[in-house]
Design an enzyme around this catalytic site. Sequence first.
Site, PDB file in Angstrom:
ATOM      1  N   PRO A 151       0.826  -1.215   0.000  1.00 39.31           N
ATOM      2  CA  PRO A 151       0.000   0.000   0.000  1.00 39.31           C
ATOM      3  C   PRO A 151       0.859   1.264   0.000  1.00 39.31           C
ATOM      4  O   PRO A 151       2.086   1.177  -0.065  1.00 39.31           O
ATOM      5  CB  PRO A 151      -0.748  -0.118   1.328  1.00 39.31           C
ATOM      6  CG  PRO A 151       0.264  -0.727   2.245  1.00 39.31           C
ATOM      7  CD  PRO A 151       1.138  -1.618   1.385  1.00 39.31           C
ATOM      8  N   TRP A 152       0.225   2.420   0.156  1.00 35.31           N
ATOM      9  CA  TRP A 152       0.936   3.686   0.022  1.00 35.31           C
ATOM     10  C   TRP A 152       1.266   4.388   1.311  1.00 35.31           C
ATOM     11  O   TRP A 152       1.891   5.440   1.313  1.00 35.31           O
ATOM     12  CB  TRP A 152       0.146   4.650  -0.871  1.00 35.31           C
ATOM     13  CG  TRP A 152      -1.344   4.666  -0.653  1.00 35.31           C
ATOM     14  CD1 TRP A 152      -2.271   4.071  -1.461  1.00 35.31           C
ATOM     15  CD2 TRP A 152      -2.084   5.259   0.416  1.00 35.31           C
ATOM     16  NE1 TRP A 152      -3.537   4.258  -0.949  1.00 35.31           N
ATOM     17  CE2 TRP A 152      -3.444   4.987   0.205  1.00 35.31           C
ATOM     18  CE3 TRP A 152      -1.726   5.995   1.546  1.00 35.31           C
ATOM     19  CZ2 TRP A 152      -4.461   5.402   1.054  1.00 35.31           C
ATOM     20  CZ3 TRP A 152      -2.728   6.410   2.412  1.00 35.31           C
ATOM     21  CH2 TRP A 152      -4.076   6.117   2.158  1.00 35.31           C
ATOM     22  N   LYS A 180       5.521  -5.265  -6.004  1.00 39.64           N
ATOM     23  CA  LYS A 180       4.770  -4.180  -6.659  1.00 39.64           C
ATOM     24  C   LYS A 180       4.389  -3.131  -5.614  1.00 39.64           C
ATOM     25  O   LYS A 180       3.561  -3.380  -4.742  1.00 39.64           O
ATOM     26  CB  LYS A 180       3.488  -4.707  -7.319  1.00 39.64           C
ATOM     27  CG  LYS A 180       2.850  -3.633  -8.205  1.00 39.64           C
ATOM     28  CD  LYS A 180       1.457  -3.964  -8.640  1.00 39.64           C
ATOM     29  CE  LYS A 180       0.398  -3.464  -7.692  1.00 39.64           C
ATOM     30  NZ  LYS A 180       0.369  -2.014  -7.439  1.00 39.64           N
ATOM     31  N   PRO A 181       5.019  -1.937  -5.723  1.00 40.44           N
ATOM     32  CA  PRO A 181       4.609  -0.866  -4.807  1.00 40.44           C
ATOM     33  C   PRO A 181       3.231  -0.351  -5.197  1.00 40.44           C
ATOM     34  O   PRO A 181       2.738  -0.656  -6.291  1.00 40.44           O
ATOM     35  CB  PRO A 181       5.675   0.209  -5.036  1.00 40.44           C
ATOM     36  CG  PRO A 181       6.170  -0.016  -6.427  1.00 40.44           C
ATOM     37  CD  PRO A 181       6.041  -1.494  -6.702  1.00 40.44           C
ATOM     38  N   GLU A 183       0.669   2.115  -6.774  1.00 36.45           N
ATOM     39  CA  GLU A 183       0.800   2.970  -7.966  1.00 36.45           C
ATOM     40  C   GLU A 183       1.000   4.434  -7.574  1.00 36.45           C
ATOM     41  O   GLU A 183       1.488   5.237  -8.348  1.00 36.45           O
ATOM     42  CB  GLU A 183      -0.402   2.818  -8.909  1.00 36.45           C
ATOM     43  CG  GLU A 183      -1.780   3.003  -8.291  1.00 36.45           C
ATOM     44  CD  GLU A 183      -2.330   1.736  -7.633  1.00 36.45           C
ATOM     45  OE1 GLU A 183      -1.551   0.980  -7.010  1.00 36.45           O
ATOM     46  OE2 GLU A 183      -3.551   1.509  -7.746  1.00 36.45           O
ATOM     47  N   ILE A 205      -9.517  -4.423   2.544  1.00 36.84           N
ATOM     48  CA  ILE A 205     -10.237  -5.703   2.634  1.00 36.84           C
ATOM     49  C   ILE A 205     -10.770  -6.118   1.266  1.00 36.84           C
ATOM     50  O   ILE A 205     -10.661  -7.276   0.867  1.00 36.84           O
ATOM     51  CB  ILE A 205     -11.400  -5.589   3.646  1.00 36.84           C
ATOM     52  CG1 ILE A 205     -10.843  -5.482   5.070  1.00 36.84           C
ATOM     53  CG2 ILE A 205     -12.349  -6.783   3.531  1.00 36.84           C
ATOM     54  CD1 ILE A 205     -11.891  -5.370   6.143  1.00 36.84           C
ATOM     55  N   THR A 265      -9.634  -5.415  -1.644  1.00 40.44           N
ATOM     56  CA  THR A 265      -8.524  -5.897  -2.475  1.00 40.44           C
ATOM     57  C   THR A 265      -8.167  -7.320  -2.067  1.00 40.44           C
ATOM     58  O   THR A 265      -7.927  -8.191  -2.922  1.00 40.44           O
ATOM     59  CB  THR A 265      -7.293  -4.980  -2.307  1.00 40.44           C
ATOM     60  OG1 THR A 265      -7.706  -3.638  -2.512  1.00 40.44           O
ATOM     61  CG2 THR A 265      -6.201  -5.328  -3.281  1.00 40.44           C
ATOM     62  N   GLU A 321      -2.641  -8.787   4.921  1.00 44.10           N
ATOM     63  CA  GLU A 321      -2.649  -7.797   6.011  1.00 44.10           C
ATOM     64  C   GLU A 321      -3.597  -6.695   5.562  1.00 44.10           C
ATOM     65  O   GLU A 321      -3.242  -5.891   4.701  1.00 44.10           O
ATOM     66  CB  GLU A 321      -1.245  -7.217   6.191  1.00 44.10           C
ATOM     67  CG  GLU A 321      -0.279  -8.147   6.850  1.00 44.10           C
ATOM     68  CD  GLU A 321      -0.628  -8.422   8.296  1.00 44.10           C
ATOM     69  OE1 GLU A 321      -1.454  -7.686   8.862  1.00 44.10           O
ATOM     70  OE2 GLU A 321      -0.090  -9.389   8.837  1.00 44.10           O
TER      71      GLU A 321
HETATM   72  P1  NAD Z   1      -5.370  -0.956  -1.742  1.00 43.82           P
HETATM   73  O1  NAD Z   1      -5.965  -2.262  -1.333  1.00 43.82           O
HETATM   74  O2  NAD Z   1      -6.147  -0.048  -2.576  1.00 43.82           O
HETATM   75  O3  NAD Z   1      -3.998  -1.192  -2.525  1.00 43.82           O
HETATM   76  C1  NAD Z   1      -2.977  -1.991  -1.969  1.00 43.82           C
HETATM   77  C2  NAD Z   1      -2.182  -2.596  -3.109  1.00 43.82           C
HETATM   78  O4  NAD Z   1      -2.989  -3.573  -3.771  1.00 43.82           O
HETATM   79  C3  NAD Z   1      -1.750  -1.594  -4.179  1.00 43.82           C
HETATM   80  O5  NAD Z   1      -0.428  -1.894  -4.578  1.00 43.82           O
HETATM   81  C4  NAD Z   1      -2.737  -1.867  -5.301  1.00 43.82           C
HETATM   82  O6  NAD Z   1      -2.230  -1.546  -6.568  1.00 43.82           O
HETATM   83  C5  NAD Z   1      -2.944  -3.363  -5.177  1.00 43.82           C
HETATM   84  N1  NAD Z   1      -4.176  -3.877  -5.762  1.00 43.82           N
HETATM   85  C6  NAD Z   1      -5.387  -3.259  -5.825  1.00 43.82           C
HETATM   86  N2  NAD Z   1      -6.275  -4.066  -6.446  1.00 43.82           N
HETATM   87  C7  NAD Z   1      -5.613  -5.202  -6.782  1.00 43.82           C
HETATM   88  C8  NAD Z   1      -5.980  -6.405  -7.458  1.00 43.82           C
HETATM   89  N3  NAD Z   1      -7.239  -6.605  -7.906  1.00 43.82           N
HETATM   90  N4  NAD Z   1      -5.059  -7.357  -7.632  1.00 43.82           N
HETATM   91  C9  NAD Z   1      -3.799  -7.180  -7.172  1.00 43.82           C
HETATM   92  N5  NAD Z   1      -3.384  -6.061  -6.541  1.00 43.82           N
HETATM   93  C10 NAD Z   1      -4.282  -5.087  -6.342  1.00 43.82           C
HETATM   94  O7  NAD Z   1      -4.895  -0.294  -0.368  1.00 43.82           O
HETATM   95  P2  NAD Z   1      -4.255   1.134  -0.181  1.00 43.82           P
HETATM   96  O8  NAD Z   1      -5.356   2.103  -0.381  1.00 43.82           O
HETATM   97  O9  NAD Z   1      -3.014   1.248  -0.971  1.00 43.82           O
HETATM   98  O10 NAD Z   1      -3.851   1.079   1.367  1.00 43.82           O
HETATM   99  C11 NAD Z   1      -4.753   1.316   2.382  1.00 43.82           C
HETATM  100  C12 NAD Z   1      -5.266   0.019   2.985  1.00 43.82           C
HETATM  101  O11 NAD Z   1      -4.172  -0.791   3.426  1.00 43.82           O
HETATM  102  C13 NAD Z   1      -6.092   0.292   4.212  1.00 43.82           C
HETATM  103  O12 NAD Z   1      -7.241  -0.504   4.217  1.00 43.82           O
HETATM  104  C14 NAD Z   1      -5.161  -0.121   5.357  1.00 43.82           C
HETATM  105  O13 NAD Z   1      -5.793  -0.474   6.529  1.00 43.82           O
HETATM  106  C15 NAD Z   1      -4.401  -1.237   4.744  1.00 43.82           C
HETATM  107  N6  NAD Z   1      -3.135  -1.448   5.460  1.00 43.82           N
HETATM  108  C16 NAD Z   1      -3.025  -2.539   6.271  1.00 43.82           C
HETATM  109  C17 NAD Z   1      -1.850  -2.769   6.994  1.00 43.82           C
HETATM  110  C18 NAD Z   1      -1.699  -3.969   7.898  1.00 43.82           C
HETATM  111  O14 NAD Z   1      -0.600  -4.215   8.373  1.00 43.82           O
HETATM  112  N7  NAD Z   1      -2.743  -4.726   8.148  1.00 43.82           N
HETATM  113  C19 NAD Z   1      -0.786  -1.871   6.863  1.00 43.82           C
HETATM  114  C20 NAD Z   1      -0.942  -0.763   6.034  1.00 43.82           C
HETATM  115  C21 NAD Z   1      -2.134  -0.568   5.327  1.00 43.82           C
END
Ligand code: NAD
Length: 501
Positions: free
Chosen positions: A170-171, A195-196, A198, A249, A251, A269
């Site tokens: 995530p970011w 993959k970081p 985007e 969740i 994702t 996670e």
């Molecule tokens: P996101 O789920 O939108 O994106 C996370 C990653 O998943 C990105 O790299 C994105 O490109 C990728 N992704 C999105 N759709 C995908 C798909 N269909 N297939 C494969 N990859 C896909 O999350 P975000 O907005 O970047 O981050 C915020 C979320 O992350 C929040 O819900 C936060 O709680 C969670 N988070 C959890 C922890 C933990 O340790 N549990 C830590 C940090 C963040």
Amino acid sequence: MTTEQKSEKKRASKMTGATSTPTLHTELLIDGQLVIGEGLAEPIINPASGETLVTIAEASIEQVEAAVAAAHRAFTHWSRTTPAQRATALLAIANAIEKRADQLSRLEALNCGKPLHLARQDDIPATADVFRFFAGAVRCQQGQLAGEYVPGHTSLVRRDPVGVVASIAPWNYPLMMAAWKIAPALAAGNTLIFKPSEHTPLSILALAPALAEILPPGVINILCGGGDSVGSQLVGHPRVRMVSLTGDIVTGQKILQTAARTLKRTHLELGGKAPVIVCNDADIDAVVQGVRTHGYYNAGQDCTAACRIYAQAGIHDRLVSELGEAVASLRFARKRDQDNEIPPLISSRQRDRVASFVERALGQPHIERVTGAAVHSGAGFYYQPTLLAGCKQQDEIVQREVFGPVVTVTRFDDLAQAVDWANDSEYGLASSVWTQNLDKAMQVAARLQYGCTWINTHFMLASEMPHGGLKRSGYGKDLSSDSLQDYSVVRHIMARHGTDF
Ligand code: NAD
């Protein structure tokens, strides 16, 4: 200053990375080569100003194929290296991070809008420490005893790597999340494609040249791109044996569906909505200071953020009033970096999402705005640190993850009720209880259904301790030697031999 002095200063600043605008690396890492992406070009935005920093082209379908093939080839060699060899590489990565600390923290600050001094003092040392921890942990793992469990047969258990791992981040803490994913996977002998997000590829792309020097080709590949394009291609790829995601969740659910087709191992996670139970006998000054820091750090873009307070009736009013003042004093969007305590939200979309949560909450007559609740009027995607009181258990703002600088307060009388409310959540990542009675604290900690419970603090992490959720916050552990187990498989080896000797 003479021309000679100027060029010496330039050379020195190049060496330490102490330039005011660090170089923006845009190349992906595939099979040991730094290459420009051949897919769609996406702008990378500075959320503190809204300006485009650079445009980065994501990996094409062919480049994803090439990265998976390289990781697959590299697995043959890397999976047979000794723990000592892998530890040496991880220590070199930690050193490379520290050597580039100025450059990397500047990139985190630019790409996330984080206060630079916080990125430098918090993110970078924590990231290097994760690599150092796994370098040590992989050399002293423990397991079941070998022995004769069937007469005439000796059994032993091995732990072997899983194979090619796709790690998707995530970011919110770009480099630190990368370390959480990369270090245990490599330590356990896997090869990977990282993959970081985007939104935030800059810091890991800046580290890519060092990774290419330290690790054999293909052991780590770094691909930029969106979730629906590069992310889902990786998750669906038959040669990828495991997918590790930190993200939302929804994702996680999508990834599970795609991964099911090839029966991949998954490590998820996901989100959080941390309850903070404050008892009548808590040290209120410590609670105020703790929530001011740990509810709003990184503008609440933290899955463990202390965002859902349950305050016992005896201290409720004092807590709301003192916390309101403390939250209103949080500094952001100031010119001088040192004056800032929190960043903006990562994007205008995320800021608008936070704003709409608060707007809906304030549409409820029982919810009171204590402070904040507005978009910041200047440049950047800032949202005012917000405290809402009078919230009820079933309110959307109490139930759903906002992922922004918004904390709610709900009053309770009976501690058992507070524990029930705390557990009445789809999330199960982090929680805390605040009381000066340790007996009470231990009983509450035992009953909370969360991956982590802090007592009289919140959001403190240690590389040695497991981090991960229950319920819809996912499964699998980051950090700690538990995560080495998640990134490896148990195998039984049995040898038949005589019994007459
Ligand atoms: P996101 O789920 O939108 O994106 C996370 C990653 O998943 C990105 O790299 C994105 O490109 C990728 N992704 C999105 N759709 C995908 C798909 N269909 N297939 C494969 N990859 C896909 O999350 P975000 O907005 O970047 O981050 C915020 C979320 O992350 C929040 O819900 C936060 O709680 C969670 N988070 C959890 C922890 C933990 O340790 N549990 C830590 C940090 C963040």
